[in-house]
Design an enzyme around this catalytic site. Sequence first.
Site, short mmCIF file in Angstrom:
data_model
loop_
_atom_site.label_atom_id
_atom_site.label_comp_id
_atom_site.label_asym_id
_atom_site.label_seq_id
_atom_site.Cartn_x
_atom_site.Cartn_y
_atom_site.Cartn_z
N GLU A 86 36.36 33.13 45.99
CA GLU A 86 36.01 33.24 44.56
C GLU A 86 36.16 34.68 44.08
O GLU A 86 35.59 35.60 44.67
CB GLU A 86 34.55 32.77 44.36
CG GLU A 86 34.16 32.71 42.90
CD GLU A 86 32.75 32.13 42.68
OE1 GLU A 86 32.23 31.42 43.57
OE2 GLU A 86 32.17 32.42 41.63
N LYS A 264 22.70 29.89 43.79
CA LYS A 264 24.11 29.81 44.21
C LYS A 264 24.72 31.22 44.14
O LYS A 264 25.51 31.60 44.99
CB LYS A 264 24.86 28.83 43.32
CG LYS A 264 26.28 28.52 43.79
CD LYS A 264 27.33 29.47 43.25
CE LYS A 264 28.73 29.08 43.69
NZ LYS A 264 29.75 30.06 43.28
N HIS A 378 35.42 37.56 34.95
CA HIS A 378 36.26 36.62 35.70
C HIS A 378 37.64 36.48 35.10
O HIS A 378 38.55 36.00 35.75
CB HIS A 378 35.62 35.22 35.66
CG HIS A 378 34.55 35.00 36.68
ND1 HIS A 378 34.78 34.32 37.85
CD2 HIS A 378 33.27 35.37 36.73
CE1 HIS A 378 33.67 34.28 38.55
NE2 HIS A 378 32.73 34.90 37.89
#
Length: 424
Positions: A86, A264, A378
């Site tokens: 990721e 998470k 991102h």
Amino acid sequence: MASDKASSRISGYYKKTVEERVSIAAEMADLTSDEVELLRSGGGLGLEAADRMIENVVGTIEYPLGVAVNFRINGRDRLVPMAIEEPSVVAAASNMARLMREGDGIKASCTDPVMIGQIQVLDVPDMDGAKKALKEAKESLLDLANQQDPVLVRFGGGARDLQIRVIETEAGEMLVLHLLVDCRDAMGANAVNTMCEVLAPSVEKITGGRVLLRIISNLADHRLARAEAVVKKDDIGGEKIVDDIVAAWAFADADPYRAATHNKGIMNGVIAVALATAQDHRALESGAHAYAARSGHYRSLSRWSKNEDGDLVGVLEMPMAVGIVGGATRTHPVARLALKIMGASKAIDLAGVMAAVGLAQNLGALRALVQEGIQHGHMRLHARNLVVMAGADGNLIDRAVEALVESGEIRFDKAQEIVRRLKG
Ligand code: NAD
């Protein structure tokens, strides 16, 4: 082993080439030429080792291995290897570690590495009598457990205690015996399972019941790692940001829907280090989430507050069942190398580093969420994935990313349109 004196504060590490990053890590961690070659080759495990590790092997799958910089933990600087697919995770860890460097930086601590083995006993004729008899037999049961692992005992570990629980279930009342084992530098599942299996016949004789399951618990609540850090309010963007981060944390602590994603984010850091060092990451995940729900309500694993100076204080405490011997930790060449780069010579070192990375990662997500939102950081990497998915390769990738970011519409259909146009 990484030098104790070398600073992990490396500005612009992300702007360097892979080759340059390898050289810096090699110098800091005194890597041999073979180890440098292993990193450069981009491979690592090899089919032969893989075939010894699991069944029905047909290949191996690789993950990117990055190094998070800027970590200072208990006064010592460390480079932290992280394996993850990721984007943004390694960058966020490094950025937040920079904000947490003041003084001794992040403070990490661990309990003794004690795991729990469970022995389930059914059909106990006299529960009070069984409990009393088990208490009387405690020393002999611990001795019997320790005879199974003289190596562990030699390293200062071994079976330490017994705990007796009686639980009500849909299948009736049952006695559950917990065997507490100090696993030292091992994760310990094999060691603990072996001990539980060996104790079973004696436990049946003592209790008059029937033993069914004999297995480790991944709710390793005797084996906790804790990380704590203070971030100056001016470094994080002012007192309003501090208040907003505390409010964002309070949301997660109160609401399981939010807590699942909040935790998470913590596990993004913890599991990336776990993968880099070949840990049993399923054990870590299940332990973390079970611990987060220990109050009967699923909550945040971390806690964020404001101190009297208006600065931000973060604490993360969670089970950390990790090893540096056993499992794949010694058989995977890259995992060994990752431990060397990190300079972890004991399982509790590794556990402390993992908690520190989890805390930094958590702050990275909270800070982004209360400010520009998570997608901002991102975007560029997401754009890169999209253009590759849309068929860009070689030089075209960077040009397509530029065009996609400039378009302000980071979507797959737009990526396809741009790639089609550039391919002309
Ligand atoms: P292991 O049995 O391979 O190695 C541990 C052993 O190494 C110890 O028992 C001890 O005899 C020896 N040892 C040597 N030096 C030591 C030191 N300094 N400190 C401690 N022990 C030392 O591995 P393990 O850690 O017992 O088990 C881990 C494996 O079990 C992992 O592969 C995991 O995936 C697997 N597993 C996990 C579960 C689970 O529910 N989490 C269940 C079953 C198996």
